[in-house]
Design an enzyme around this catalytic site. Structure first.
Site, short mmCIF file in Angstrom:
data_model
loop_
_atom_site.label_atom_id
_atom_site.label_comp_id
_atom_site.label_asym_id
_atom_site.label_seq_id
_atom_site.Cartn_x
_atom_site.Cartn_y
_atom_site.Cartn_z
N HIS A 58 71.30 11.48 40.34
CA HIS A 58 71.00 10.09 40.51
C HIS A 58 72.22 9.38 40.92
O HIS A 58 72.26 8.61 42.03
CB HIS A 58 70.04 9.69 39.83
N GLU A 59 73.18 9.07 39.78
CA GLU A 59 74.23 8.46 40.11
C GLU A 59 75.32 9.02 41.02
O GLU A 59 75.86 8.08 41.68
CB GLU A 59 75.10 8.21 38.71
N HIS A 62 74.31 7.89 44.55
CA HIS A 62 74.66 6.27 44.77
C HIS A 62 76.00 6.39 45.28
O HIS A 62 76.47 5.88 46.13
CB HIS A 62 74.44 5.49 43.58
#
Length: 266
Positions: A58-59, A62
């Site tokens: 997820h990170e 980003h």
């Protein structure tokens, strides 16, 4: 090219992440084969490790999107290595989401990587950076649910089936919660570039508390009930019965007495 501004070492996958992947693989195998004397403990380790893997991805999503959007400082911060210890707030990004899973069986989103937004031009790019993380949860949910809606689980050990169902539930809840238009969450980040400067200034003080507000609301029975009705409706459409996610949670909480309620397939 923005990737040219990052060193190869900045993009090398961290041994920490590889270690988490190894734990996921080993405990997944133990869950599948029934090798462990305590299947619940194996399920706990498997789901927790897989959940941390999803948080790292997820990170990473980003960070990678920000890199290609113009923030060439991302590489030096270590975000491209998938090392959870490199995040701005490891406690918020990893520890608290795991605690929330243990407490309530909810895939609550964690903290975020620090992105230098001033380096990025264009509202669409800012929105895409915010959306990249929860879209990763959507993709992870699709992978977890695929064996169910493809009817590919005949003969699969029941403990692994339950664990996969519970992991799918975590990904669906994480995707929904992340996309909420609440300051501090990714959903608001998607909308923020399109809002007026005055409105953004008014809600900015709420950003540090957005995650806590959402968590507090989920403890209200009425809100919690509606939320999980939506989650289970989505999972049901993808072939996962509520009983399976319930049993996955029961196995995950191996320290509790399940009284044999999940010993057979529904």
């Amino acid at each position: 090219m923005t990737t040219a501004a990052t060193r190869r070492s900045d993009r090398r996958v961290s041994p920490v992440f590889l270690g988490i992947l190894a734990v996921t693989a080993v405990t997944g195998w133990a869950t599948w084969t029934g090798f462990a004397d305590q299947p619940g403990f194996a399920v706990f380790l498997f789901v927790t490790a897989a959940w941390i893997v999803s948080l790292c991805l997820h990170e990473y999503a980003h960070a990678r999107t920000a890199l290609h959007s113009g923030d060439i400082s991302i590489g030096a911060k270590g975000y491209l290595t998938l090392n959870p210890l490199k995040y701005t707030h490891a406690l918020l990004s990893i520890v608290l989401p795991v605690v929330f899973v243990i407490m309530g069986g909810i895939g609550l989103p964690g903290g975020a990587v620090f992105i230098e937004r001033g380096r990025i031009r264009g509202r669409w790019r800012h929105s895409l950076i915010s959306a990249a993380g929860p879209l990763t949860n959507v993709l992870f949910a699709a992978v977890c649910t695929a064996p169910f809606w493809l009817d590919a689980l005949d003969g699969v050990p029941v403990h692994f089936r339950y664990a996969l169902a519970f992991l799918a539930l975590l990904q669906v809840t994480a995707a929904i919660l992340n996309f909420l238009p609440v300051p501090g969450l990714d959903g608001y980040g998607v909308l923020e570039p399109w809002l007026s400067h005055g409105f953004r200034r008014q809600v900015e003080p709420l950003a540090p508390f957005g995650l806590l507000i959402v968590f507090a609301l989920l403890w209200l029975p009425a809100v919690n009930g509606v939320f999980f009705d939506v989650v289970h409706s989505i999972l049901s459409a993808l072939g996962i019965h509520e009983f399976e996610t319930y049993c996955g949670l029961e196995l995950f909480r191996f320290w509790q007495d399940t009284n044999g309620r999940c010993s057979v397939v529904a």
